[in-house]
Design an enzyme around this catalytic site. Structure first.
Site, PDB file in Angstrom:
ATOM      1  N   CYS A  30       0.822  -1.215   0.000  1.00 11.59           N
ATOM      2  CA  CYS A  30       0.000   0.000   0.000  1.00 11.59           C
ATOM      3  C   CYS A  30       0.853   1.261   0.000  1.00 11.59           C
ATOM      4  O   CYS A  30       1.717   1.425   0.873  1.00 11.59           O
ATOM      5  CB  CYS A  30      -0.898  -0.015   1.236  1.00 11.59           C
ATOM      6  SG  CYS A  30      -1.801   1.525   1.507  1.00 11.59           S
ATOM      7  N   TRP A  89      -7.668  -6.290   5.735  1.00 10.49           N
ATOM      8  CA  TRP A  89      -6.312  -6.791   5.526  1.00 10.49           C
ATOM      9  C   TRP A  89      -6.071  -7.926   6.515  1.00 10.49           C
ATOM     10  O   TRP A  89      -6.560  -7.893   7.648  1.00 10.49           O
ATOM     11  CB  TRP A  89      -5.288  -5.685   5.775  1.00 10.49           C
ATOM     12  CG  TRP A  89      -5.343  -4.546   4.811  1.00 10.49           C
ATOM     13  CD1 TRP A  89      -6.164  -3.455   4.882  1.00 10.49           C
ATOM     14  CD2 TRP A  89      -4.539  -4.370   3.640  1.00 10.49           C
ATOM     15  NE1 TRP A  89      -5.922  -2.611   3.829  1.00 10.49           N
ATOM     16  CE2 TRP A  89      -4.919  -3.143   3.046  1.00 10.49           C
ATOM     17  CE3 TRP A  89      -3.533  -5.121   3.044  1.00 10.49           C
ATOM     18  CZ2 TRP A  89      -4.334  -2.661   1.880  1.00 10.49           C
ATOM     19  CZ3 TRP A  89      -2.938  -4.642   1.882  1.00 10.49           C
ATOM     20  CH2 TRP A  89      -3.340  -3.426   1.308  1.00 10.49           C
ATOM     21  N   THR A 139      -8.346   0.240   6.905  1.00 11.98           N
ATOM     22  CA  THR A 139      -7.230   0.751   6.114  1.00 11.98           C
ATOM     23  C   THR A 139      -5.901   0.644   6.855  1.00 11.98           C
ATOM     24  O   THR A 139      -5.851   0.596   8.083  1.00 11.98           O
ATOM     25  CB  THR A 139      -7.460   2.227   5.730  1.00 11.98           C
ATOM     26  OG1 THR A 139      -7.523   3.028   6.925  1.00 11.98           O
ATOM     27  CG2 THR A 139      -8.759   2.388   4.941  1.00 11.98           C
ATOM     28  N   TYR A 163      -5.305   6.984  -9.011  1.00  8.69           N
ATOM     29  CA  TYR A 163      -6.532   6.260  -8.657  1.00  8.69           C
ATOM     30  C   TYR A 163      -7.729   6.833  -9.403  1.00  8.69           C
ATOM     31  O   TYR A 163      -8.637   6.100  -9.809  1.00  8.69           O
ATOM     32  CB  TYR A 163      -6.776   6.331  -7.148  1.00  8.69           C
ATOM     33  CG  TYR A 163      -5.919   5.384  -6.358  1.00  8.69           C
ATOM     34  CD1 TYR A 163      -6.382   4.127  -5.999  1.00  8.69           C
ATOM     35  CD2 TYR A 163      -4.624   5.732  -5.975  1.00  8.69           C
ATOM     36  CE1 TYR A 163      -5.589   3.238  -5.279  1.00  8.69           C
ATOM     37  CE2 TYR A 163      -3.826   4.858  -5.262  1.00  8.69           C
ATOM     38  CZ  TYR A 163      -4.311   3.614  -4.916  1.00  8.69           C
ATOM     39  OH  TYR A 163      -3.513   2.740  -4.215  1.00  8.69           O
TER      40      TYR A 163
END
Length: 301
Positions: free
Chosen positions: A40, A73, A107, A171
């Site tokens: 990430c 995650w 996140t 993105y």
């Protein structure tokens, strides 16, 4: 962009910079664990800054695997699939421990209190900011000045443009839902990339002769550009390797201690090409590009 806004500050004081919209937690060695993912770009920032400042002995770090499902995650890289300190299989567990009804995205990076296993904050821009300003008493003797006082105002303007137009710009291209939106995103991205190419023609780093937080924030996008964003996100006017100043600058950082060793191209490609099934339904991960080019002489400095 809706994060848990708590901050970790010296003595739990009100910080000099930035918002205070959540709780204030005191800086305390050994109390917190940075949970990150090498794949990430936002988490990669925290990994780099923690290392540059020499905070490894006071803030522990756990790394998730490169992929995640709709829930969270996961700690696929650890023995038994559990973080060895927190005992969790999923980062989601730290979020739910603090907020049982938490319904937003899980996140990284995230700061977690080790003793309680509760999430403290996932507000990524302020995590690295506070690593520098609030954990100062624990920096290594040779830690760089990532936030020079005399450059702060200009640096914040540069970082804002990098964030909106480049970090988020790729993105915006990749997730555009129609041709018009994509074209607008593409034009915005490449206007910013051309601006950076010009800026770096007259200085070694974004703010001059020394590395700052601005460089960390740009680097994590550049490191992923040719491997992911050029093809997967259709940001394909040219490759990074075809922009002389940006490519030399990116290699300069990659070859600086604390940067290149945090980049795992296999995990990066696996994350984007496997997780984004709407963009890459086959989940086939490309073999290239070859990473050795990052070690070629950069000719800067």
């Amino acid at each position: 962009m809706n994060y848990v806004p708590d901050r970790i500050t010296q003595d739990g004081r009100r910080p000099e910079h930035g918002p205070v919209e959540g709780e204030l937690w005191p800086v305390e060695p050994g109390r917190y664990r940075l949970v990150a993912a090498a794949a990430c770009p936002w988490a990669n920032r925290a990994i780099i800054v923690r290392g540059l400042l020499g905070l490894q002995d006071v803030i522990s770090m756990g790394l998730t695997g490169p992929t995640h499902d709709e829930r969270s995650w996961t700690f696929d890289l650890d023995e038994g699939g559990r973080d060895p300190v927190l005992g969790y299989e999923r980062l989601q567990e730290a979020y739910l421990k603090r907020f049982p009804d938490y319904s937003r995205g899980i996140t990284v990076p995230a700061m977690v209190e080790e003793s309680s296993g509760e999430l403290v904050t996932n507000d990524f821009p302020w995590i690295t900011h506070d690593f520098f300003h609030e954990w100062r008493d624990f920096h290594s003797a040779d830690a760089p000045d990532l936030w020079p006082t005399d450059l702060r105002e200009e640096m914040e303007e540069v970082m804002k443009r990098v964030f909106t137009e480049v970090n988020n710009g790729v993105y915006r291209c990749g997730f555009a839902g129609d041709q018009e939106s994509y074209q607008d995103a593409y034009d915005r991205l490449w206007t910013a990339m051309d601006w950076l190419e010009e800026r770096l023609a007259s200085r070694r780093f974004l703010m001059g002769d020394a590395i700052t937080e601005a460089d960390v924030r740009l680097f994590t996008t550049l490191a992923r550009f040719d491997a992911v964003y050029h093809g997967h996100f259709k940001a394909n006017r040219v490759k990074l390797t075809e922009m002389p100043q940006l490519w030399g600058y990116a290699r300069d950082l990659f070859q600086t201690a604390g940067f290149g060793e945090t980049i795992d191209f296999a995990q990066i490609k696996t994350h984007y090409y496997v997780v984004h099934k709407d963009i890459n339904p086959t989940q086939v991960v490309p073999a290239g590009p070859e990473p050795d080019v990052w070690l070629e002489p950069h000719g800067r400095g």
